[in-house]
Design an enzyme around this catalytic site. Structure first.
Site, PDB file in Angstrom:
ATOM      1  N   THR A  24      -0.782   5.070  -5.339  1.00  0.00           N
ATOM      2  CA  THR A  24      -0.180   4.203  -6.902  1.00  0.00           C
ATOM      3  C   THR A  24      -0.796   4.438  -7.572  1.00  0.00           C
ATOM      4  OG1 THR A  24      -0.987   1.886  -6.350  1.00  0.00           O
ATOM      5  CG2 THR A  24       1.092   2.929  -5.031  1.00  0.00           C
ATOM      6  N   ALA A  25      -0.277   4.402  -9.044  1.00  0.00           N
ATOM      7  CA  ALA A  25      -1.141   4.996 -10.286  1.00  0.00           C
ATOM      8  C   ALA A  25      -2.162   3.840 -11.078  1.00  0.00           C
ATOM      9  CB  ALA A  25      -0.571   5.653 -11.133  1.00  0.00           C
ATOM     10  N   ARG A  68       6.968  -6.363   3.080  1.00  0.00           N
ATOM     11  CA  ARG A  68       5.790  -7.789   2.874  1.00  0.00           C
ATOM     12  C   ARG A  68       5.593  -8.429   4.190  1.00  0.00           C
ATOM     13  NH1 ARG A  68       6.383  -4.359  -1.029  1.00  0.00           N
ATOM     14  NH2 ARG A  68       7.526  -4.544  -2.753  1.00  0.00           N
ATOM     15  N   HIS A 118      10.067   6.511  -3.599  1.00  0.00           N
ATOM     16  CA  HIS A 118       9.019   5.990  -4.421  1.00  0.00           C
ATOM     17  C   HIS A 118       8.959   4.516  -4.411  1.00  0.00           C
ATOM     18  CE1 HIS A 118       6.860   9.413  -6.682  1.00  0.00           C
ATOM     19  NE2 HIS A 118       6.267   7.779  -7.737  1.00  0.00           N
ATOM     20  N   THR A 171       3.850  14.713  -2.786  1.00  0.00           N
ATOM     21  CA  THR A 171       5.237  14.016  -2.895  1.00  0.00           C
ATOM     22  C   THR A 171       6.151  15.078  -3.762  1.00  0.00           C
ATOM     23  OG1 THR A 171       3.876  11.884  -4.064  1.00  0.00           O
ATOM     24  CG2 THR A 171       6.062  12.390  -5.041  1.00  0.00           C
ATOM     25  N   ASP A 206       6.910   3.782   3.559  1.00  0.00           N
ATOM     26  CA  ASP A 206       6.806   2.614   2.409  1.00  0.00           C
ATOM     27  C   ASP A 206       7.926   2.314   1.790  1.00  0.00           C
ATOM     28  OD1 ASP A 206       6.497   4.809   0.807  1.00  0.00           O
ATOM     29  OD2 ASP A 206       5.126   4.469  -0.104  1.00  0.00           O
TER      30      ASP A 206
END
Length: 353
Positions: free
Chosen positions: A78-79, A283, A248, A156, A279
């Site tokens: 993640t960015a 949760r 994504h 990706t 992914d």
């Protein structure tokens, strides 16, 4: 009030972050159908537990690409982690190292990959590669990742262009200089951040181009973003070492299947020849159990890692991962599974609800 589940971390993080930062982290594409379905799809799956088994010892350890990890719960790319915590990806890497799991560093990290490696030199790290329009930049990124001790390339494939992320557009999101994307700039540019990102993923990258990357690295190549049996079969044909089922986080093409729904199709297509990861929407510990029962080797977390990072930095990331690992351990015991090898498709019942 103690934070006892991932939802608690989400609520806490939302209170701490600015509106634009929160919506960047939580953002989805178009109407958010896929984002919502990633979570809802897990709730449609029921478990078939087996009882009267000795579950006094439950072992969550497994391997990915031959490397042992403490549990099949790892960290997705993640960015811009500096939006959540000043030390950014360094804190994330240290948490992953301490818990002996894999961290996939994003090409759009706010820390250079060498700095991430230095922060956690003993950790298991993979590097996310979005193939760039500039081949020399792509080549340099691959070489730097390999030289820095990253153990796999996660290419990706679902970002030839950016998805239609409405909230970012409404917020006119502009990343602050402290989180500008260091791996996409020269050493000189890193000292004086430019006003805008000038490197973008290639729109022309094709299956046949994979061989160009295979020729310049010895690292295993894993394709992230696969959702269909057709692409899974092509991945096998092109001799990659893994497939990452992902949409994504619902941030690219809205209306594609939830990751857990696409997983079964991909697993069936590869016939056990390469490892499959996923992914999207994980949760709870029972979500992890369901994914493994349907054929995932390991699940990866995206947004929840950033929630933990926002709350307590490295310690928050560790807490999120430990909560999920403990829930997974409990779900294994309550289902009669004493090891990862005992988690099989027989555990799954699909609900019509």
């Amino acid at each position: 009030m103690p934070l006892v589940c991932l939802a608690d971390f989400k609520a806490y993080a939302q209170d701490q972050l600015s509106k634009s930062s929160w919506e960047f982290i939580e953002g989805d594409a178009d109407e958010g159908i896929t984002h919502k379905d990633n979570i809802a799809a897990f709730k449609r799956i029921r478990l078939r537990p087996r009882y009267l088994r000795d579950v006094s010892k439950v072992d969550t350890r497994t391997t990915i690409q031959g490397q042992e990890i403490s549990a099949p719960i790892c960290i997705s790319p993640t960015a811009c982690h500096s939006l959540a915590w000043p030390d950014g990806e360094r804190s994330t890497a240290r948490a992953a190292q301490e818990l002996n799991i894999c961290y996939i560093a994003s090409i759009y990290a706010s820390c250079a990959l060498e700095d991430i490696a230095a922060a956690a030199p003993g950790g298991l790290r993979w590097f996310q590669l979005c193939v760039q329009s500039d081949w020399e930049l792509t080549k340099q990124l691959v070489q730097r990742a390999e030289a820095s001790g990253f153990k796999a390339l996660v290419i990706t494939v679902d970002v030839p262009v950016l998805g239609n992320r409405r909230q970012n557009m409404r917020n006119e999101l502009s990343l602050e200089p402290k989180v500008m994307l260091k791996d996409l700039r020269s050493p000189e540019e890193r000292l004086s951040p430019p006003p805008a990102i000038t490197a973008w993923p290639s729109t022309s990258f094709r299956w046949d181009d994979l061989s160009r990357i295979q020729r310049i690295t010895r690292l295993p190549i894993i394709l992230k973003g696969i959702l269909t049996k057709e692409d899974a079969e092509l991945a096998l044909k092109h001799n990659v070492q893994g497939i990452f089922v992902s949409n994504h986080g619902g941030r690219q093409l809205d209306g594609v299947p939830a990751s857990i729904d696409a997983l079964t199709e991909v697993v069936a297509a590869v016939k056990g020849k390469i490892e499959v990861y996923m992914d999207g929407g994980v949760r709870t510990g029972s979500d992890v159990l369901k994914a493994l029962a349907l054929g995932a080797r390991c699940v990866f977390l995206g947004r929840p890692i950033l929630w933990g990072l926002t709350c307590k930095g490295e310690h928050g990331v560790k807490q999120v991962l430990n909560i999920l690992k403990a829930e997974f351990h409990t779900s294994m015991a309550l289902s009669g599974c004493r090891s990862i090898t005992e988690i099989t498709p027989d555990l799954i019942q699909f609900s019509r609800l």
